[in-house]
Design an enzyme around this catalytic site. Structure first.
Site, short mmCIF file in Angstrom:
data_model
loop_
_atom_site.label_atom_id
_atom_site.label_comp_id
_atom_site.label_asym_id
_atom_site.label_seq_id
_atom_site.Cartn_x
_atom_site.Cartn_y
_atom_site.Cartn_z
N ASN A 1 0.80 -1.23 0.00
CA ASN A 1 0.00 0.00 0.00
C ASN A 1 0.83 1.28 0.00
OD1 ASN A 1 0.71 -0.58 2.68
ND2 ASN A 1 -1.05 0.53 3.47
N GLY B 1 2.55 -5.87 7.34
CA GLY B 1 1.62 -6.55 6.45
C GLY B 1 0.37 -6.97 7.21
N THR C 1 -2.45 -9.20 9.38
CA THR C 1 -2.38 -9.87 10.67
C THR C 1 -2.18 -11.38 10.52
OG1 THR C 1 -3.62 -8.13 11.77
CG2 THR C 1 -3.71 -10.31 12.80
N THR D 1 -0.75 -13.01 8.06
CA THR D 1 0.64 -13.27 7.64
C THR D 1 1.58 -13.03 8.83
OG1 THR D 1 0.03 -12.24 5.54
CG2 THR D 1 2.33 -12.81 5.81
N GLU E 1 4.13 -4.94 12.33
CA GLU E 1 3.17 -3.84 12.13
C GLU E 1 2.05 -4.41 11.28
OE1 GLU E 1 3.27 -0.87 13.39
OE2 GLU E 1 5.31 -0.82 14.19
N CYS F 1 -3.40 1.26 6.64
CA CYS F 1 -3.73 0.52 7.86
C CYS F 1 -4.41 1.40 8.90
CB CYS F 1 -2.46 -0.10 8.44
SG CYS F 1 -1.16 1.13 8.69
N GLU G 1 7.63 1.45 16.00
CA GLU G 1 8.62 2.06 15.12
C GLU G 1 8.61 3.56 15.39
OE1 GLU G 1 7.36 0.73 11.19
OE2 GLU G 1 8.71 -0.99 11.33
P1 NAD Z 1 0.48 -9.38 3.29
O1 NAD Z 1 0.56 -9.84 4.70
O2 NAD Z 1 -0.28 -10.21 2.33
O3 NAD Z 1 1.95 -9.23 2.66
C1 NAD Z 1 2.95 -8.42 3.25
C2 NAD Z 1 4.32 -8.92 2.83
O4 NAD Z 1 4.53 -10.21 3.43
C3 NAD Z 1 4.49 -9.12 1.33
O5 NAD Z 1 5.81 -8.73 0.97
C4 NAD Z 1 4.31 -10.63 1.17
O6 NAD Z 1 4.96 -11.17 0.04
C5 NAD Z 1 4.98 -11.13 2.44
N1 NAD Z 1 4.56 -12.47 2.88
C6 NAD Z 1 3.39 -13.12 2.61
N2 NAD Z 1 3.40 -14.33 3.22
C7 NAD Z 1 4.57 -14.44 3.89
C8 NAD Z 1 5.16 -15.45 4.71
N3 NAD Z 1 4.52 -16.60 4.98
N4 NAD Z 1 6.38 -15.22 5.24
C9 NAD Z 1 7.02 -14.05 4.99
N5 NAD Z 1 6.54 -13.06 4.21
C10 NAD Z 1 5.32 -13.25 3.67
O7 NAD Z 1 -0.08 -7.90 3.36
P2 NAD Z 1 -0.47 -6.97 2.15
O8 NAD Z 1 -1.74 -7.45 1.55
O9 NAD Z 1 0.73 -6.77 1.28
O10 NAD Z 1 -0.72 -5.58 2.92
C11 NAD Z 1 -1.94 -5.20 3.48
C12 NAD Z 1 -1.92 -5.39 4.98
O11 NAD Z 1 -0.81 -4.70 5.55
C13 NAD Z 1 -3.15 -4.82 5.64
O12 NAD Z 1 -3.62 -5.72 6.61
C14 NAD Z 1 -2.63 -3.55 6.31
O13 NAD Z 1 -3.39 -3.12 7.42
C15 NAD Z 1 -1.26 -3.94 6.68
N6 NAD Z 1 -0.40 -2.77 6.87
C16 NAD Z 1 -0.03 -2.45 8.15
C17 NAD Z 1 0.75 -1.32 8.37
C18 NAD Z 1 1.18 -0.92 9.76
O14 NAD Z 1 2.08 -0.11 9.88
N7 NAD Z 1 0.58 -1.47 10.80
C19 NAD Z 1 1.15 -0.53 7.28
C20 NAD Z 1 0.75 -0.90 6.00
C21 NAD Z 1 -0.03 -2.03 5.80
#
Ligand code: NAD
Length: 478
Positions: free
Chosen positions: A148, A224, A226, A228, A246, A280, A458
């Site tokens: 995002n 990413g 929750t 994951t 995060e 997020c 962070e």
């Molecule tokens: P995602 O969890 O699908 O993917 C995030 C990253 O993790 C990607 O690079 C993906 O390839 C990697 N990944 C996936 N499976 C993995 C595994 N088993 N082991 C290691 N890495 C793995 O998330 P997304 O769809 O890319 O992002 C959206 C989510 O991120 C939303 O839930 C959003 O709220 C959250 N987010 C949180 C913050 C925060 O600061 N809290 C900021 C931005 C986005």
């Protein structure tokens, strides 16, 4: 365009044969391919990082801070390119990519350069001894980021990690690899010592999970979803890797009767729909006090419907496309579910767009009323341009609703009484709450969530603390 991994100071083709198509969310066109890296690619990146770590970690902080400044200069010289690549890769409006993504990517490196210059150890005197606290690098870090805010979030991790003397392997989202590649080009051009920053492209199951579970990785910084996050925590646990998570959020915007309605509506709309609701921190549950509800709804809907949804490269666009067809289906699924849960779609549907955008991932900003506060649509993270509005009468009721989710990331309170705003904010179980503003950030302040929104913080000294090991030497006086 075929992207390459960046390992040990060189752009390298990955070892496997498979590639991932990179699509433009607004048109569905494929415009690049990213490597589907294998565990062997992850091994070489970690090896390069391990080799580089002792020398890099042995440099003094000032020297590392100068490298961060050089990277910031390099990014700044490609500011417009960052904005247009990010807009193309994510589907977000160019104006947002410029003011938020490109801006913060440069600022993150400069900010942490200054923080590292200021950062000192501590001394604690006892009657008969002195304690010298120093901050040592942790070692090799795995930095994993979502789609995002691609470069914004990657730079937010790379800068403090290498600034504190660690070397890193980055794994950006497979959906948005373009600006991570640009960062590697900048790092290459400025001549950062080889192996300090490495990058492997690929998906979560291949590159991501092999990185997290690798024996030679000392820390994992993950942003990413929750679910994951919980897999990442499980993979990192056997070796007690230092871990920062995060994760997702379901944040409330609490609108009190005494608020300034004009600025509140602008703030609540921005918080609900920025980046198509794919932040997020977005306030996707809007809690409005009885006395102001009707007036709020009328003006709120008017403001939502006045937003321009369209071509992300147009300067006048307010909302662009969703990241992928799969994500669009998820968001549409929640809208259908909202109807089954008794909700009314007050505004929404599909925007009217030119033919060349017809294969993009489009949906209009959607407002739902009439849902119960514990319905799935009101408590689960939708991560799209969809908000639900709920009515309340007493402050305590709003606090109860805001706390009624598994998430604990953020929230906002809108009021003319700052004391009351603070009181409510203090009762909300999230890592961050804004009063009369949203996404207003001092980078020195802690950022992070409680409950299912994550572990750790962070920002400023919290990032420097995570990316280092505080070590105490206690010397007994003669
Ligand atoms: P995602 O969890 O699908 O993917 C995030 C990253 O993790 C990607 O690079 C993906 O390839 C990697 N990944 C996936 N499976 C993995 C595994 N088993 N082991 C290691 N890495 C793995 O998330 P997304 O769809 O890319 O992002 C959206 C989510 O991120 C939303 O839930 C959003 O709220 C959250 N987010 C949180 C913050 C925060 O600061 N809290 C900021 C931005 C986005």
């Amino acid at each position: 365009m075929d992207l390459m991994n960046y390992i040990g100071g060189k752009f390298e083709r990955h070892s496997g044969e498979k590639w991932l198509d990179v699509e433009e969310p607004s048109t569905g066109n494929v415009f690049a391919r990213a490597p589907l890296s294998t565990p062997a690619d992850v091994d070489s990146a970690i090896l390069a990082a391990r080799k580089a770590q002792p020398k890099w970690g042995g440099m003094d902080g000032e020297e590392r801070a100068r490298w961060l400044d050089r990277i910031a200069d390099g990014l700044e010289s490609r500011y417009e390119e960052i904005a247009s690549l990010e807009s193309k890769d994510t589907g977000k409006p160019i104006s947002l990519a410029r003011t938020v993504d490109a801006h913060r990517s440069v600022v993150n490196f400069r900010f942490f350069a200054d923080e590292i210059r200021r950062h000192e150890g501590e001394i604690f005197e006892m009657a008969d001894s002195t304690n010298f606290v120093s901050y040592r690098p942790v070692g090799v870090g795995a930095l994993i980021t979502p789609w995002n805010l691609p470069l914004y979030l990657l730079s937010w991790k790379v800068a403090p990690a290498i600034g504190m003397g660690n070397t890193v392997v980055c794994k950006p989202s497979e959906l948005t690899p373009m600006t991570a590649n640009l960062l590697m080009e900048v790092i290459h051009e400025v001549g950062l010592p080889e192996g300090v920053v490495n990058l492997v492209h690929g998906d979560g199951l291949g590159a991501g999970s092999s990185l997290v579970s690798h024996d030679d990785v000392d820390l994992v910084s993950f942003t990413g979803g929750t679910s994951t996050g919980s897999k990442v925590a499980e993979a990192a646990a056997p070796q007690f890797k230092k871990l920062s998570l995060e994760l997702g959020g379901k944040n409330s915007s609490i609108v009190l009767e005494d608020c300034d309605i004009e600025s509140t509506i602008k703030g609540v709309v921005r918080s609900g729909f920025m980046n198509q609701g794919q932040v997020c921190l977005c306030g996707s549950r809007i809690l409005v006090q009885d006395g102001i509800y009707d007036e709020f709804m009328e003006r709120f809907i008017e403001e939502v419907e006045s937003m321009t949804v369209g071509d992300p490269s147009d300067e006048g666009t307010d909302l662009g496309a969703l990241i992928s067809a799969e994500h669009l289906r998820k968001v549409e699924g929640y809208i259908e579910l909202a109807k089954e849960e008794g909700g009314t779609i007050v505004t929404g549907g599909y925007p009217c767009l030119p033919e060349r955008l017809s294969n993009g991932n489009w949906i209009a900003p959607t407002v739902i009323t009439g849902l119960s506060v514990d319905s799935r649509c009101s408590t689960e993270e939708i991560f799209g341009p969809v908000v639900s509005v709920h009515r309340f009468s007493k402050d305590s009721e709003a606090i109860g609703i805001a706390n009624n989710t598994r998430y604990g990331l953020a929230g906002s309170v809108w009021t003319g009484d700052l004391e009351r705003g603070r009181r409510i904010a203090d009762s909300i179980h999230t890592g961050m709450v804004w009063v009369n503003t949203w996404l207003h950030r001092d980078l020195r302040a802690p950022f992070g969530g409680v409950k299912d929104s994550g572990v750790g913080r962070e920002g400023g000294k919290w990032s420097l603390g995570f990316f280092s090991e505080a070590t105490n030497v206690c010397v007994k006086h003669d």
